[in-house]
Design a protein around this motif. Structure first.
Motif, PDB file in Angstrom:
ATOM      1  N   GLY A   1       0.458  -4.725   6.510  1.00  0.00           N
ATOM      2  CA  GLY A   1       1.347  -3.571   6.482  1.00  0.00           C
ATOM      3  C   GLY A   1       0.753  -2.426   5.678  1.00  0.00           C
ATOM      4  O   GLY A   1       0.893  -1.248   6.051  1.00  0.00           O
ATOM      5  N   HIS A   2       0.069  -2.752   4.577  1.00  0.00           N
ATOM      6  CA  HIS A   2      -0.554  -1.711   3.762  1.00  0.00           C
ATOM      7  C   HIS A   2      -1.662  -1.012   4.545  1.00  0.00           C
ATOM      8  O   HIS A   2      -1.774   0.223   4.530  1.00  0.00           O
ATOM      9  N   ILE A   3      -2.487  -1.808   5.250  1.00  0.00           N
ATOM     10  CA  ILE A   3      -3.588  -1.224   6.024  1.00  0.00           C
ATOM     11  C   ILE A   3      -3.058  -0.339   7.147  1.00  0.00           C
ATOM     12  O   ILE A   3      -3.654   0.685   7.498  1.00  0.00           O
ATOM     13  N   ALA A   4      -1.893  -0.721   7.695  1.00  0.00           N
ATOM     14  CA  ALA A   4      -1.325   0.059   8.798  1.00  0.00           C
ATOM     15  C   ALA A   4      -0.683   1.355   8.313  1.00  0.00           C
ATOM     16  O   ALA A   4      -0.334   2.218   9.125  1.00  0.00           O
ATOM     17  N   GLY A   5      -0.532   1.495   7.010  1.00  0.00           N
ATOM     18  CA  GLY A   5       0.087   2.698   6.477  1.00  0.00           C
ATOM     19  C   GLY A   5      -0.812   3.920   6.576  1.00  0.00           C
ATOM     20  O   GLY A   5      -1.995   3.838   6.938  1.00  0.00           O
TER      21      GLY A   5
ATOM     22  N   ALA B   1      -1.807   5.853   4.058  1.00  0.00           N
ATOM     23  CA  ALA B   1      -2.752   5.910   2.941  1.00  0.00           C
ATOM     24  C   ALA B   1      -2.980   4.492   2.427  1.00  0.00           C
ATOM     25  O   ALA B   1      -2.053   3.688   2.355  1.00  0.00           O
ATOM     26  N   THR B   2      -4.226   4.175   2.104  1.00  0.00           N
ATOM     27  CA  THR B   2      -4.555   2.833   1.639  1.00  0.00           C
ATOM     28  C   THR B   2      -5.266   2.895   0.291  1.00  0.00           C
ATOM     29  O   THR B   2      -5.862   3.918  -0.071  1.00  0.00           O
ATOM     30  N   THR B   3      -5.180   1.800  -0.427  1.00  0.00           N
ATOM     31  CA  THR B   3      -5.875   1.661  -1.721  1.00  0.00           C
ATOM     32  C   THR B   3      -6.688   0.381  -1.652  1.00  0.00           C
ATOM     33  O   THR B   3      -6.297  -0.650  -2.205  1.00  0.00           O
ATOM     34  N   LEU B   4      -7.810   0.449  -0.968  1.00  0.00           N
ATOM     35  CA  LEU B   4      -8.606  -0.734  -0.690  1.00  0.00           C
ATOM     36  C   LEU B   4      -9.932  -0.703  -1.453  1.00  0.00           C
ATOM     37  O   LEU B   4     -10.509   0.367  -1.687  1.00  0.00           O
ATOM     38  N   ALA B   5     -10.389  -1.865  -1.831  1.00  0.00           N
ATOM     39  CA  ALA B   5     -11.672  -2.011  -2.503  1.00  0.00           C
ATOM     40  C   ALA B   5     -12.334  -3.282  -1.983  1.00  0.00           C
ATOM     41  O   ALA B   5     -11.681  -4.159  -1.413  1.00  0.00           O
TER      42      ALA B   5
ATOM     43  N   TYR C   1     -14.458 -10.124  -0.200  1.00  0.00           N
ATOM     44  CA  TYR C   1     -13.019  -9.895  -0.048  1.00  0.00           C
ATOM     45  C   TYR C   1     -12.723  -8.411   0.145  1.00  0.00           C
ATOM     46  O   TYR C   1     -13.405  -7.541  -0.416  1.00  0.00           O
ATOM     47  N   LEU C   2     -11.694  -8.158   0.932  1.00  0.00           N
ATOM     48  CA  LEU C   2     -11.057  -6.840   0.983  1.00  0.00           C
ATOM     49  C   LEU C   2      -9.783  -6.954   0.149  1.00  0.00           C
ATOM     50  O   LEU C   2      -8.975  -7.864   0.360  1.00  0.00           O
ATOM     51  N   VAL C   3      -9.599  -6.029  -0.801  1.00  0.00           N
ATOM     52  CA  VAL C   3      -8.521  -6.154  -1.781  1.00  0.00           C
ATOM     53  C   VAL C   3      -7.750  -4.841  -1.893  1.00  0.00           C
ATOM     54  O   VAL C   3      -8.349  -3.758  -1.877  1.00  0.00           O
ATOM     55  N   ASN C   4      -6.440  -4.953  -1.983  1.00  0.00           N
ATOM     56  CA  ASN C   4      -5.599  -3.801  -2.321  1.00  0.00           C
ATOM     57  C   ASN C   4      -5.620  -3.676  -3.841  1.00  0.00           C
ATOM     58  O   ASN C   4      -5.016  -4.484  -4.544  1.00  0.00           O
TER      59      ASN C   4
END
Length: 296
Positions: free
Chosen positions: A10-14, A16-20, A100-103
């Protein structure tokens, strides 16, 4: 197919994302270290991933079926957990990496992208790049045994059964002089010239403690034996540095018998017919087509 956490999806579909990205490395010595391209430490899968300046990764490349995929990771040697000395000593060779992909706003939201093994590491000054090989490359390694005149066991392993703690097969010595490609020690009494050719040299203390290399050649020096190394030491060893040298084995039956008295455990096939026998055939001009051996 990888299962993604619904909350992370759901976060990725938003909008704006906060990914690292995070990398957890498990070395063969049991050490587990975490790195991230984020600017703050992130706890992922029980490991604290520390920020690493300029750390970046190339896109992962996969092939069809079981083809070996891969990518690279690069950065600067600036973390206290990632030192020039450790790279030189080979502590990172064949380490396992979880990517890993991490929020980063909610580090519990993670996705394990891939698992890999560190392959070739290249360095240029304080910068490095490390090859990440897909696990399918292990399928390319040799499985089972190879039939050969030479022994295919490693000296001292469970098939060879030689006890390497026996002083006849290894000893400690003090360095008297060295350069990156060779090491000289004081006299080693009780050992024949060339006894350690093909063996292994391990550094026991000093700045590069733990470094090991196969011995290409042992030669007699004026003050003691000189060991030429297949892999050069990262720097010259200081006089007085302790090293361990282990006897070498050329994996031939005669050596196994005369040097180690271990021919009953020889793991080769010394009586295999050679190429001359395989390529031989009956010849009417030899006058020996009488059932006798084609090769004496």
């Amino acid at each position: 197919m990888k299962q993604i956490d619904p909350s992370l999806a759901g976060h990725i579909a938003g909008r704006a994302t906060t990914l690292a990205s995070c990398w957890i490395v498990r070395r063969l010595d049991g050490t587990a270290l975490g790195f991230t391209d984020h600017d703050r430490p992130l706890a992922v899968s029980g490991t604290l991933c520390q920020p690493q300046n300029a750390l970046s990764a190339t896109a992962a490349k996969d092939g069809p079926g079981l083809a070996v995929g891969g990518s690279e990771i690069g950065g600067a040697i600036s973390s206290p957990d990632l030192t020039d000395s450790d790279l030189e000593r080979g502590l990172w060779d064949n380490a396992r990496v979880d990517v890993y992909l991490v929020n980063w706003e909610n580090p519990d939201q993670t996705l394990l992208l891939r698992r890999a093994i560190i392959g070739e590491v290249n360095r240029s000054g304080s910068a490095f790049t490390a090859e990440l090989r897909g696990l399918s490359h292990l399928l390319e390694s040799r499985q089972g045994r190879v039939f050969s005149r030479r022994c295919d066991a490693d000296l001292g392993d469970h098939r060879c059964k030689i006890n390497l703690s026996n002083p006849a097969y290894q000893t400690e010595a003090l360095v008297t002089a060295s350069a990156p490609g060779w090491v000289q020690t004081g006299p080693l009494s009780g050992y024949q010239d060339g006894w350690f050719t093909g063996g292994r040299l391990t550094v026991l203390d000093g700045a590069i403690s733990g470094f090991a290399s196969e011995i290409a050649l042992e030669q007699a020096g004026t003050a003691g034996p000189v060991f030429s190394l297949f892999e050069a030491t990262p720097a010259a060893l200081d006089a007085g540095t302790r090293i361990r040298v282990r006897a070498g084995c050329d994996k031939m039956l005669a050596t196994c018998r005369s040097k180690f008295a271990n021919h009953l455990n020889f793991q080769g096939f010394p009586h295999m017919p050679g190429a001359d026998f395989v390529l031989s055939y009956p010849n009417s001009n030899t006058g020996r087509n009488d059932g006798s051996p084609l090769v004496d």
